[in-house]
Structures are given as C-alpha cells and as structure tokens.
Design a protein around this motif. Structure first.
Motif, PDB file in Angstrom:
ATOM      1  N   LEU A   9       0.801  -1.216   0.000  1.00 48.69           N
ATOM      2  CA  LEU A   9       0.000   0.000   0.000  1.00 48.69           C
ATOM      3  C   LEU A   9       0.832   1.264   0.000  1.00 48.69           C
ATOM      4  N   ARG A  64      -6.653   1.561  -0.217  1.00 50.51           N
ATOM      5  CA  ARG A  64      -6.509   2.514  -1.310  1.00 50.51           C
ATOM      6  C   ARG A  64      -6.129   1.754  -2.590  1.00 50.51           C
ATOM      7  N   THR A  65      -6.919   1.948  -3.630  1.00 53.70           N
ATOM      8  CA  THR A  65      -6.738   1.217  -4.879  1.00 53.70           C
ATOM      9  C   THR A  65      -6.634   2.205  -6.027  1.00 53.70           C
ATOM     10  N   GLY A  67      -5.178   4.957  -6.132  1.00 48.87           N
ATOM     11  CA  GLY A  67      -5.363   6.307  -5.629  1.00 48.87           C
ATOM     12  C   GLY A  67      -6.732   6.611  -5.062  1.00 48.87           C
ATOM     13  N   MET A  68      -7.586   5.608  -4.932  1.00 49.52           N
ATOM     14  CA  MET A  68      -8.957   5.831  -4.466  1.00 49.52           C
ATOM     15  C   MET A  68      -9.330   4.879  -3.336  1.00 49.52           C
ATOM     16  N   TYR A  69     -10.102   5.417  -2.381  1.00 48.84           N
ATOM     17  CA  TYR A  69     -10.808   4.586  -1.416  1.00 48.84           C
ATOM     18  C   TYR A  69     -12.251   4.434  -1.892  1.00 48.84           C
ATOM     19  N   TYR A  70     -12.823   3.251  -1.652  1.00 50.94           N
ATOM     20  CA  TYR A  70     -14.231   3.042  -1.973  1.00 50.94           C
ATOM     21  C   TYR A  70     -14.959   2.561  -0.723  1.00 50.94           C
ATOM     22  N   PRO A  87     -10.350  10.170  -2.934  1.00 50.02           N
ATOM     23  CA  PRO A  87      -8.906   9.944  -2.783  1.00 50.02           C
ATOM     24  C   PRO A  87      -8.454   9.824  -1.328  1.00 50.02           C
ATOM     25  N   THR A  88      -9.265  10.307  -0.388  1.00 57.55           N
ATOM     26  CA  THR A  88      -8.930  10.230   1.029  1.00 57.55           C
ATOM     27  C   THR A  88     -10.087   9.612   1.793  1.00 57.55           C
ATOM     28  N   ILE A  89      -9.780   9.096   2.982  1.00 59.14           N
ATOM     29  CA  ILE A  89     -10.849   8.562   3.833  1.00 59.14           C
ATOM     30  C   ILE A  89     -11.805   9.668   4.227  1.00 59.14           C
ATOM     31  N   THR A 303      -8.974  -0.677   7.238  1.00 56.90           N
ATOM     32  CA  THR A 303      -8.294  -0.171   6.064  1.00 56.90           C
ATOM     33  C   THR A 303      -6.996   0.463   6.532  1.00 56.90           C
ATOM     34  N   GLU A 306      -3.888   7.179   4.403  1.00 60.27           N
ATOM     35  CA  GLU A 306      -3.178   7.650   3.219  1.00 60.27           C
ATOM     36  C   GLU A 306      -1.669   7.579   3.355  1.00 60.27           C
TER      37      GLU A 306
END
Length: 477
Positions: A9, A64-65, A67-70, A87-89, A303, A306
C-alpha cells in the motif's frame, strides 16, 4: 476483509487530508519521514471527522486502490447496494453515492439487503452481500456480484454471480474474503441447524471468488455472557494480519447498545482451517462507552490511512442508547473511523469508540519521545507506560472567537480540557485557549492569555514555563 499489507500500500509520499471545520490542516505522516522531520511535525494518522457517514451501517472501506478509497454499507431501507469513492478517507464523507444494484420487486433477493463488502480479486471487483426473499425478508442467504470495470461505482459493470453455497441451506450472512500465504479464504456467519444459537462464524477455502472448496470449519459460537445479550450472535468478521498473527474481529449480541466486538487470534503460519489454531480473547475488545456517547459499536472492517502505514478501524455506532421499536429498523447507525493502535506485544489496542468531532491525537514531548501525555483523574502526566489508550487521546478544538486559538479536549472525558487553573496545568471542565505554533521540531503550545508561557514537560508532568527548546515542543501521533 482482504489481508492488509503495508508494503503493497505504500506508494510514494503520504497524502495530506484537509478536514472541514477545523482551524488547522490535518496532515498524515510520510511513509519515510521520521518524527519531527516535517516542517510542521503534525501527524494525524486518520484525518477524519466523526461520524464519517451518517445512516450507513455495516461499513466497509477498501484499501486505497489506484489512488482511491471506496465505501459501501447497509442503507436503512435495506433495498439497494451503494458505492462511493474518494482519494482520502475523509473525502468519503461528502462523496456522491452511486446505486449499483437494487433488489428485485419480488422473489429471490427481494427482501432485506444487508452488509455489503467490496473486494478486488484477480483484477475484478466483487460485492459480497446478504439478502432475504420478498415473501420472507429474513430468509437471508449470501450472494456475490462481479464487475470487470476499473471503477466499482459504475453500475453498468455489475452482474450477479449467484448465491454462495455452504453445507447448510440456512440463515447466512456477513461474508468476507481474504488472501493469506497464497490461499484465499471465506469467513461468514451462519445458523448451523444443530446448534441452538442465532449465528456462529465459519471459515473455508475458496476455489473461485464466489464459491468455497472445503468443508466449513466453525471458528466460534456465542457462549460467553457478552455474546448472548438479546440474541446469541457471532457475526461481522474482519481480518487483519500483523506482527506474525492473523487477527479476526467479530460482533456479538443484539444490534442495540449491547452490540460489541470480540477477537480471535491465530499464528500467521498456522493452519487457519484448524479450529485449534484460533484463540478467543475472553472479554470483548470494543464496547459501548457512556462518556463518549457511543452505543453498540461493531460490524467493523479495517483499512489503511493515506500514509500507507497507519491502520484504521472502521465501524458503526449510535449516538444514543434508547431505541423505540426494533433496533434493526432504527436508521442511525453511523459510519465511524479511528486509528487502530498496537500493544507492545503486537496485539491490537482498540481503546474506546470516540465521540463526535475531529481527528484524535496523542502528544509526546520532543525531549521524551517514547512517553505520552495522559490524564490520571485531573492530573496531567507524561509516562512511557500508559495502560489505558483513551486517557492519552485528545482533540484540538477551534476557539469560538475565531481568533486562531485552540483548546485541547480529552477524548474519553469529552467535557474536560487541558486547563490552567491558578498556574497549575490540570484536566478540568474549563477550556483554556492556546496558540499552536509550528516549528521544525514539533509544535509549541503557547498560553493565549500570557504569550510568555508555554506548556512544558517537567519531570513527568505538564507545567507552564518560558520557551525552553525540546521541553516545550510536542509531537502529535
């Protein structure tokens, strides 16, 4: 959830998250910088305001995948699956939400839709969820959706792979998957016909992302007093692999204020399909906290922040104890996040569910970096061995006058602040205003009412004094 691997990560420098409503920027630590190496020396592992997302229970945030969190979670109507990304939590809180699947009007899966999880496996996205039928909303079974598209928010990519078949056609839910030592596993909750409990936890190896290939192994069944309040429940498993061990958290009891979290632990090299490999912690590890006003914390996932190194606990809780009617239909289980800490022996340290507000920090004097500021009653001490995590957690609260001053609020006693009373630094109900001054080696906390005096570390206590180098500088973690 999928095993969290820090090395996979960490990709470049840490991102900085700006938290709305705070007077200061919430900065994460670089994956390579040491304490004090950044000019501002401010470290917020989880730069998020709580609650992060209102009215979303059973929350799941991906690693983070690209550059993105889902994020996905249960909606109060129990009728659809949603995904949001940022892009951030912290950004997930205000991110738009996409409906990627709705239950059919009738028949199979036309009942309650519960507890989705979003996983990336073999270059494709999968949503694991539970659903009942229209003629029996509690005929809950586990299902899987698949999408080949890179963005899981795109509803066009999702197709139903079908039901996850287990040994018994019975109440089953809360499927999660993780890979460990080259093998993929499924963990889920189910009502085994011959056991008089609502649900136990099971594990099996997977041969595809939607099917298991081995006989289920029962890992835990509710037997202890904290697991059988209202209902006999073990559910909502989540996996995190750290420090040579596999940690499996789970939730127990009814979904009201009695809901809580337990912990199973196995050696990372053990046979995870052998029940004897797992040890249950005797007491719950995360429970209702009256002082912080958080009730029924549970159904967690994990999770990574960043910075690529800070572990994050994701869970839901309510802001009140008393519920009218069935707690299952009370909509106010909100998504919350907070930093997950670790004991010196390598086991997770959960602390308490923190209340409403901004990021949580711990303060260490620069002249004693291994020590932490904490409170013992009204006394404010600096010690290396702090037994209770929550006594060493604080929030910076912006001054009401908007003059740039801040007060320092206790997390576990949110009506108390670091205060100066008759020249003595104490924890009291009176908030004292400070100016937070950034420097190349930590921050200094200058008394707003007397610019010549600062918070000072003096032989294990917090005192006031003139600027004195490292004795008046603190690191935030």
């Amino acid at each position: 959830m999928a095993t969290l691997d820090r090395r996979a990560l960490i990709k470049g420098a840490a991102a900085a998250g700006i938290v709305a409503g705070l007077s200061t920027s919430a900065l994460t630590r670089s994956a390579t910088a040491g304490d004090g190496d950044r000019p501002d020396a401010e470290i917020y592992g989880v730069p998020s305001v709580n609650p992060l997302i209102e009215q979303r229970a059973d929350p799941f945030i991906t690693p983070r995948t690209d550059g993105m969190y889902y994020f996905t979670g249960s909606v109060p109507e129990y009728d659809r699956l949603v995904v949001r990304g940022a892009p951030t939590i912290a950004g997930l809180g205000g991110a738009p939400e996409t409906v990627v699947w709705r239950r059919p009007a009738s028949g199979r899966m036309g009942g309650h839709v519960w507890a989705p999880e979003l996983h990336r496996v073999g270059g494709r996205w999968y949503i694991y969820f539970a659903a009942g039928d229209s003629d029996d909303v509690f005929r809950i079974r586990m299902y899987v959706l698949e999408s080949p598209l890179p963005d899981p928010r795109d509803p066009a990519g999702w197709t139903l792979r079908g039901q996850i078949a287990t040994e018994w056609d019975s109440f089953s839910l809360d499927a999660t998957t993780f890979a460990h030592r080259g093998r993929r596993y499924l963990v889920w909750a189910q009502s085994e016909p011959e056991i008089a409990v609502n649900s136990s936890l099971y594990i099996a190896r997977m041969d595809t992302p939607w099917s298991i290939s081995t006989k289920p192994v029962r890992l835990t069944t509710p037997t202890r007093s904290w697991e059988i309040q209202g209902f006999r429940v073990n559910e909502g498993a989540a996996i995190i692999v750290r420090n040579g061990r596999v940690f499996l958290t789970f939730s127990a009891s009814a979904t009201d204020a009695r809901y809580c979290m337990g912990l199973l632990t196995a050696d990372a090299g053990a046979d995870l399909l052998d029940r004897a490999s797992w040890v249950k912690t005797p007491d719950p590890v995360f429970v209702t906290n009256e002082r912080t006003g958080q009730y029924g914390p549970g159904h967690n996932t994990f999770t990574v922040a960043e910075d690529g190194v800070t572990d994050v606990l994701v869970y839901h809780a309510r802001d009140y104890r008393d519920i009218t009617g069935d707690p299952l239909y009370d909509p106010n289980r909100h998504t919350r996040v907070q930093k997950l800490y670790w004991h010196r022996d390598g086991t997770p340290l959960f602390g308490v569910p923190v209340g409403k507000g901004g990021p949580i920090v711990r303060l260490s004097p620069v002249d004693s970096r291994a020590a932490l500021v904490h409170h013992d009653g009204s006394a404010l001490l600096v010690r290396r061995d702090v037994r209770e995590l929550a006594t060493s957690q604080f929030r910076f609260v912006a001054g009401a006058a908007g003059d740039g001053t801040e007060s320092i609020q206790s997390v576990d006693l949110p009506d108390r602040y670091i205060s100066v009373v008759d020249g003595t630094v104490q924890l009291t109900a009176t908030a004292t205003a400070f100016h937070r001054l950034r420097g190349p080696r930590g921050i200094a906390l200058r008394l707003a009412a007397d610019p010549g005096r600062y918070l000072t570390h003096d032989r294990g206590r917090l005192t006031l004094g003139p600027a004195a180098g490292d004795r008046t500088r603190f690191l935030l973690s």
